[in-house]
Enzyme design. Structure first.
Site, PDB file in Angstrom:
ATOM      1  N   ASP A  54      45.439  32.341  49.378  1.00 47.10           N
ATOM      2  CA  ASP A  54      46.145  33.523  50.207  1.00 47.10           C
ATOM      3  C   ASP A  54      46.037  32.962  52.167  1.00 47.10           C
ATOM      4  OD1 ASP A  54      43.587  34.406  50.856  1.00 47.10           O
ATOM      5  OD2 ASP A  54      44.231  36.648  50.087  1.00 47.10           O
ATOM      6  N   GLU A 192      31.783  32.442  51.056  1.00 39.45           N
ATOM      7  CA  GLU A 192      32.331  32.020  52.301  1.00 39.45           C
ATOM      8  C   GLU A 192      31.530  32.551  53.549  1.00 39.45           C
ATOM      9  OE1 GLU A 192      36.400  32.709  52.787  1.00 39.45           O
ATOM     10  OE2 GLU A 192      36.360  32.333  54.796  1.00 39.45           O
TER      11      GLU A 192
END
Ligand code: KIV
Length: 303
Positions: A54, A192
């Site tokens: 996304d 992340e």
């Protein structure tokens, strides 16, 4: 069977790269992709996983974050990436608010991305709170990739794009979340923006492969946003990004040359124009008159 079919990466072959807690064989190399042309180029480079992230909200749509990306956007881009890829596993992100409401909503969204987009797996962000949704999707036969650490869909809670799990309590929560995600059935896990020691600890704590982005060298694989890798994104450049090319400069340079040649009447020239001469039997077929080069056949829809 064609070679690329034999080599085809699936969620289960990826999962099997980690055996007894250790990686067997090569590290997993993943990149994002958002369209068929890039998917084809990256697949040809033997990238293992193409993630339809996304992040497209930022690098394709020009938004400040990923929050406004819709399920329809994701289906549209996933369909394109699936058309362009053959070997890589295609994993599509479930966008913000397409899975947080209930496990049923999550399953419906995942089902649409698979049925309408052709994704082979889905990825969603979050820890223990999303485990019921993960189990529901996996039970229905759809592989799920987890995503912990900096979870961009929570940017307003986190207060910006920042390194996560810096203190002991946050590190312990991260490890507990990773273990819970594994129990819920994820086949791999994106980590992340976490310190490299924390990523190492998580990688050693779970039996499914970790794929790092800004998580140091100890993960079982790596992912980068392809626009970052190629130097196509002109916004901020996180410290963890390595630019392997500066295509942004090449694109502007090429467009500048084009603009100059058009203005000077140098393009199109004789070589790039169709002759007026009437057709004869000796002429090449229409396709060859239209295009040249190794892929001279006219792609459907271009004629
Ligand atoms: O949205 C995205 O592109 C991602 C990957 C970079 C992991 O989540």
């Amino acid at each position: 069977m064609a070679k690329d079919k034999l080599d085809k990466i699936t969620a289960s072959t990826l999962r099997a790269r980690k055996l007894g807690g250790s990686l067997v064989g090569d590290k997993i190399a993943a990149l994002t992709a958002y369209d068929a042309s890039f998917a084809r180029l990256l697949d040809a480079a033997q990238v293992d996983v193409l993630m339809v992230g996304d992040s497209l909200g930022m690098v394709v749509q020009g938004l400040p974050n990923t929050l406004a990306v819709t399920l329809e956007d994701m289906i549209y881009h996933t369909r394109a990436v699936v058309r362009g890829s053959s070997r890589a596993l295609v994993v599509a992100d479930l966008p913000f608010m397409s899975y947080q409401v209930s496990p049923e909503q999550a399953l419906e969204s995942a089902g649409r991305i698979v049925k309408e987009g052709g994704a082979e797996a889905v990825k969603l962000e979050g820890g223990r709170a999303v485990c019921p949704a993960i189990s529901r999707i996996v039970e229905a036969g759809i592989p799920v990739m987890g995503h912990l650490g900096l979870t961009p869909q929570s940017v307003n809670v986190i207060g910006g794009f920042k390194v996560q799990a810096r203190d002991e309590a946050a590190r312990d929560r991260l490890v507990a979340d990773a273990r819970a995600l594994e129990r819920a059935g994820v086949f791999s896990l994106v980590l992340e923006a976490v310190p490299k020691g924390v990523a190492k600890l998580v990688t050693e704590s779970i039996g499914v492969p970790t794929i790092g982005i800004g998580a140091g060298p100890e993960c079982d694989g790596q992912v980068l946003v392809c626009y970052d890798l190629l130097g196509l994104f002109q916004g901020f450049v996180p410290r963890f990004v390595k630019r392997y090319a500066e295509l942004g400069e090449s694109v502007t340079g090429a467009a500048r040359s084009y603009v100059a040649e058009v203005r000077a009447g140098q393009f199109p020239d004789e070589r790039h124009s169709f002759a007026d001469a009437p057709r004869s039997d000796a002429d090449p077929p229409d396709e060859a008159r239209y295009a040249s080069g190794p892929n001279a056949g006219v792609p459907k829809g271009r004629a």
